[in-house]
Design a protein around this motif. Sequence first.
Motif, PDB file in Angstrom:
ATOM      1  N   LYS A 238      68.551  -8.212 -35.574  1.00 31.80           N
ATOM      2  CA  LYS A 238      67.908  -8.695 -34.597  1.00 31.80           C
ATOM      3  C   LYS A 238      67.986 -10.461 -34.865  1.00 31.80           C
ATOM      4  N   PHE A 239      67.892 -11.211 -33.995  1.00 28.46           N
ATOM      5  CA  PHE A 239      67.959 -12.573 -34.030  1.00 28.46           C
ATOM      6  C   PHE A 239      66.720 -13.348 -33.389  1.00 28.46           C
ATOM      7  N   ASP A 240      66.161 -14.125 -33.997  1.00 32.24           N
ATOM      8  CA  ASP A 240      65.053 -15.188 -33.652  1.00 32.24           C
ATOM      9  C   ASP A 240      65.354 -16.527 -33.810  1.00 32.24           C
ATOM     10  N   GLY A 241      65.280 -17.211 -32.742  1.00 31.96           N
ATOM     11  CA  GLY A 241      65.634 -18.722 -33.032  1.00 31.96           C
ATOM     12  C   GLY A 241      65.467 -19.630 -31.879  1.00 31.96           C
ATOM     13  N   ARG A 242      66.316 -20.420 -31.444  1.00 33.29           N
ATOM     14  CA  ARG A 242      66.713 -21.229 -30.339  1.00 33.29           C
ATOM     15  C   ARG A 242      67.929 -21.359 -29.986  1.00 33.29           C
ATOM     16  N   LEU A 243      67.959 -21.302 -28.417  1.00 33.10           N
ATOM     17  CA  LEU A 243      69.563 -21.521 -27.834  1.00 33.10           C
ATOM     18  C   LEU A 243      69.319 -22.709 -26.873  1.00 33.10           C
ATOM     19  N   ALA A 244      70.537 -23.260 -26.750  1.00 33.57           N
ATOM     20  CA  ALA A 244      71.053 -24.243 -25.839  1.00 33.57           C
ATOM     21  C   ALA A 244      72.230 -23.897 -25.503  1.00 33.57           C
ATOM     22  N   ALA A 245      72.641 -23.766 -24.136  1.00 37.54           N
ATOM     23  CA  ALA A 245      73.694 -23.516 -23.663  1.00 37.54           C
ATOM     24  C   ALA A 245      73.924 -24.138 -22.346  1.00 37.54           C
ATOM     25  N   GLY A 246      75.351 -24.484 -22.134  1.00 39.10           N
ATOM     26  CA  GLY A 246      75.627 -25.036 -20.692  1.00 39.10           C
ATOM     27  C   GLY A 246      77.036 -24.876 -20.532  1.00 39.10           C
ATOM     28  N   GLY A 247      77.671 -25.379 -19.417  1.00 39.49           N
ATOM     29  CA  GLY A 247      79.002 -25.338 -18.866  1.00 39.49           C
ATOM     30  C   GLY A 247      79.297 -25.621 -17.400  1.00 39.49           C
ATOM     31  N   LYS A 248      80.322 -25.728 -17.063  1.00 37.99           N
ATOM     32  CA  LYS A 248      80.793 -26.406 -15.830  1.00 37.99           C
ATOM     33  C   LYS A 248      80.523 -25.210 -14.678  1.00 37.99           C
ATOM     34  N   SER A 249      80.433 -23.798 -14.954  1.00 40.78           N
ATOM     35  CA  SER A 249      80.406 -22.976 -14.028  1.00 40.78           C
ATOM     36  C   SER A 249      79.577 -21.710 -14.552  1.00 40.78           C
ATOM     37  N   LEU A 250      78.208 -21.612 -14.077  1.00 36.47           N
ATOM     38  CA  LEU A 250      77.736 -20.274 -14.745  1.00 36.47           C
ATOM     39  C   LEU A 250      78.470 -18.905 -14.163  1.00 36.47           C
ATOM     40  N   ARG A 251      78.892 -19.044 -12.595  1.00 32.88           N
ATOM     41  CA  ARG A 251      79.377 -17.760 -11.922  1.00 32.88           C
ATOM     42  C   ARG A 251      80.601 -17.760 -12.747  1.00 32.88           C
ATOM     43  N   GLU A 252      81.435 -18.575 -13.388  1.00 31.53           N
ATOM     44  CA  GLU A 252      82.850 -18.215 -14.025  1.00 31.53           C
ATOM     45  C   GLU A 252      82.307 -17.847 -15.459  1.00 31.53           C
ATOM     46  N   ALA A 253      81.192 -18.178 -16.137  1.00 33.70           N
ATOM     47  CA  ALA A 253      80.791 -18.081 -17.599  1.00 33.70           C
ATOM     48  C   ALA A 253      80.555 -16.457 -17.426  1.00 33.70           C
ATOM     49  N   LEU A 254      79.816 -15.964 -16.321  1.00 29.43           N
ATOM     50  CA  LEU A 254      79.324 -14.679 -16.248  1.00 29.43           C
ATOM     51  C   LEU A 254      80.336 -13.686 -15.886  1.00 29.43           C
ATOM     52  N   ARG A 255      81.483 -14.060 -15.073  1.00 34.25           N
ATOM     53  CA  ARG A 255      82.501 -13.224 -14.762  1.00 34.25           C
ATOM     54  C   ARG A 255      83.357 -13.054 -16.407  1.00 34.25           C
ATOM     55  N   TRP A 256      83.412 -14.271 -16.982  1.00 31.07           N
ATOM     56  CA  TRP A 256      84.107 -14.252 -18.304  1.00 31.07           C
ATOM     57  C   TRP A 256      83.466 -13.483 -19.265  1.00 31.07           C
ATOM     58  N   LEU A 257      82.003 -13.378 -19.250  1.00 29.99           N
ATOM     59  CA  LEU A 257      81.237 -12.360 -19.982  1.00 29.99           C
ATOM     60  C   LEU A 257      81.277 -10.888 -19.598  1.00 29.99           C
ATOM     61  N   GLY A 258      81.948 -10.496 -18.474  1.00 31.48           N
ATOM     62  CA  GLY A 258      82.183  -9.245 -18.095  1.00 31.48           C
ATOM     63  C   GLY A 258      81.529  -8.790 -16.780  1.00 31.48           C
ATOM     64  N   LEU A 259      80.515  -9.657 -16.270  1.00 30.78           N
ATOM     65  CA  LEU A 259      79.834  -9.318 -14.853  1.00 30.78           C
ATOM     66  C   LEU A 259      81.059  -9.563 -13.615  1.00 30.78           C
ATOM     67  N   ASP A 260      80.942  -8.620 -12.952  1.00 24.49           N
ATOM     68  CA  ASP A 260      82.058  -8.712 -11.807  1.00 24.49           C
ATOM     69  C   ASP A 260      81.554  -9.243 -10.499  1.00 24.49           C
ATOM     70  N   LEU A 261      81.125 -10.660 -10.588  1.00 25.32           N
ATOM     71  CA  LEU A 261      80.820 -11.445  -9.604  1.00 25.32           C
ATOM     72  C   LEU A 261      81.976 -11.892  -8.598  1.00 25.32           C
ATOM     73  N   PRO A 262      81.543 -11.891  -7.331  1.00 24.36           N
ATOM     74  CA  PRO A 262      82.687 -12.443  -6.274  1.00 24.36           C
ATOM     75  C   PRO A 262      83.080 -13.887  -6.479  1.00 24.36           C
ATOM     76  N   GLU A 263      83.907 -14.531  -5.955  1.00 29.28           N
ATOM     77  CA  GLU A 263      84.157 -15.860  -5.916  1.00 29.28           C
ATOM     78  C   GLU A 263      83.094 -16.504  -4.992  1.00 29.28           C
ATOM     79  N   GLY A 264      82.977 -17.588  -5.134  1.00 28.98           N
ATOM     80  CA  GLY A 264      81.888 -18.384  -4.765  1.00 28.98           C
ATOM     81  C   GLY A 264      81.835 -19.780  -5.348  1.00 28.98           C
ATOM     82  N   HIS A 265      81.196 -20.831  -4.550  1.00 32.33           N
ATOM     83  CA  HIS A 265      80.962 -22.261  -4.828  1.00 32.33           C
ATOM     84  C   HIS A 265      79.503 -22.437  -5.675  1.00 32.33           C
ATOM     85  N   SER A 266      78.450 -21.621  -5.640  1.00 32.18           N
ATOM     86  CA  SER A 266      77.280 -21.597  -5.921  1.00 32.18           C
ATOM     87  C   SER A 266      77.311 -21.148  -7.395  1.00 32.18           C
ATOM     88  N   LEU A 267      76.038 -21.049  -8.148  1.00 32.15           N
ATOM     89  CA  LEU A 267      76.130 -20.795  -9.504  1.00 32.15           C
ATOM     90  C   LEU A 267      76.994 -21.572 -10.314  1.00 32.15           C
TER      91      LEU A 267
END
Length: 621
Positions: A238-267
């Motif tokens: 269990k972890f309790d704390g504070r998070l700060a995260a960012g990147g150029k593309s949330l869509r690509e980050a989620l695809r990298w993390l394993g979510l099978d999202l389609p291609e797109g320009h949003s997110l």
Amino acid sequence: MRRIGLGFAAVAAALAAAVLILPWLIPEHAVREAVRREIVALTGREPVIAGRVRLSLAPLPAVTVENITIPGLDGMPPLLQADSIEGTLRLSSLLAGRIDVSSLALETPRFALVATKDGRHSWDFKTGVLADAAAGHSEEALPVKSMRLINGTVAYSDAISGKSTVVTLRDATVNWSSLADAMSVSGVVDWRHRSTDVSISIADPSALISGGQSDLRLKMRGDMLNLNASGNLSGGGKFDGRLAAGGKSLREALRWLGLDLPEGHSLAAFNVQSPISIDANGIALSDVQLELDGNEAEGSMTVQLAEPRPKISGTLAADTLDLTPYSSEVQLATGLPRRWRSDRINLKGLVVSDLDLRISAGEMIVGKVHFGRTAAAVSTHDGLLDIALGEALTYGGTLKGRVTLKADDGGTEFAASGNFEAVELGKALGDFIGFHKLDGTGSGTFVISASGASVADLSRSMQGQATITVADGALIGIDLPDLMHKIEKRPLSARFESSYGGRTAFEKAHASFKITGGVANTRDCDLDNGNLSVQLAGNSNIASRSLDMAGIANWADGDGAEPFKLPFRVHGEWDGPLVEPDTNALLRRSGAAAPLFHDYVQPGQDASGSVAPIPAAATTP
């Protein structure tokens, strides 16, 4: 000075001799045994050394062991296999006849971290320093202070959850002097074909191993994700704390993390900051500050990970919410003249996770469409997208409605319903569908459904009904009173086009439509403005985006005379419909042409000027 120089020369000669002679004086089996002893002291497990063991003193004292294996628990793969391990030796101990390893460098190490269904773990130790740490004994020194991992892998598999992953260690270093000291880990790792710089600091690793707690700092820098996390980590995970995260593309980050999202320009570009809590059930962000696609919102979110498909829930509020990047990806019609899209609707993203999100905004923008205060709920589950618009202030009025999309074997099932009140129709219709021929304050309801593989298919299968009432409005593009006044005086010389570009004002208008097979039919479309009244009947072909309607305009001067009636047709594309008079009626109005026309009068017509009923418009799609 000469004696000092000779002294230094003697020392240098002695060291050189030691470098050359010591490796020959210390037998291999002694070195092998020393390496084995260090591994047993740390892990409590007997290693298998299948390759050579070499001792060298230049440039630093070191021992190299080839093809070494540290076993896992019974029935499990080896905990560690390495092509070679090079240990840096303490020179003082070596000169005293002992072999003490201060640091290790593992070439191509392969770690196998396995969790079984019965609760065993390949990293559980029964004896050794790590076992002592698990038992809460933190006073012992570690046999190795530093470990470098080069071109290695860490394979993790959990038999209970069925999850597994592999991380590549391009170059990583672990520093841990003693059980009572802090641990630091830094290096470059590859995961799913992406490189990330990772830095981890654990204040009390011994407490974690024994099931306690420790402060933790984590930094990640990569082309997919930048992340900083700090807080308290427990031995139970269990972890309790504070998070700060960012990147150029949330869509690509989620695809990298394993979510099978389609291609797109949003997110696209994103940044999130929040207090965070992570446990076996999922992730909770209690006070989210979110930036995404140029929007800023705040609220709370949870991600539940217990089920095979993640579930994201939350509430977000924004001052201004611009959904234009998302609307461009669900554009319904393209080209000039505009046609419904014929490419297959892709709802692949709906089965990636379940979503239950409440959104509110002081202002919402979708392309040219602007909404005031808006409250909506968006949910997805089992391939169904449900968007419920609680209330939106827009174009001077309000809009409420619901839209659902569901993927099935044959394509997509679509349904929509809603109502609007006191909406400025001129601007609304222009911004929504590019229709600029009607103005006024409108209210109405609609219920529609359709199914098909593409938007064009949906338009051809649409079913439902709609009603609309307009007050204090106008038809844009034609001045019917002016036209009828001209025709009444000179039926044949009056040009119909002469009244184009004007306006036909009315006090009220009403229409109801029944939609069948992509065609909206009406028999009771009418408008009234005192002296002028208009009745229309016919259809609007949704699939071809066209009109085919017929009507009668009635004009009365108010002097008690018989009203002047003008039949006309409205037909053509939605983007530019044509309004044309019934030329036969114009001929009948002409006294000079009526006798010539009399012989050609069709049954049901009257050459004196009366007209037949409103002709039925074509209903073929």
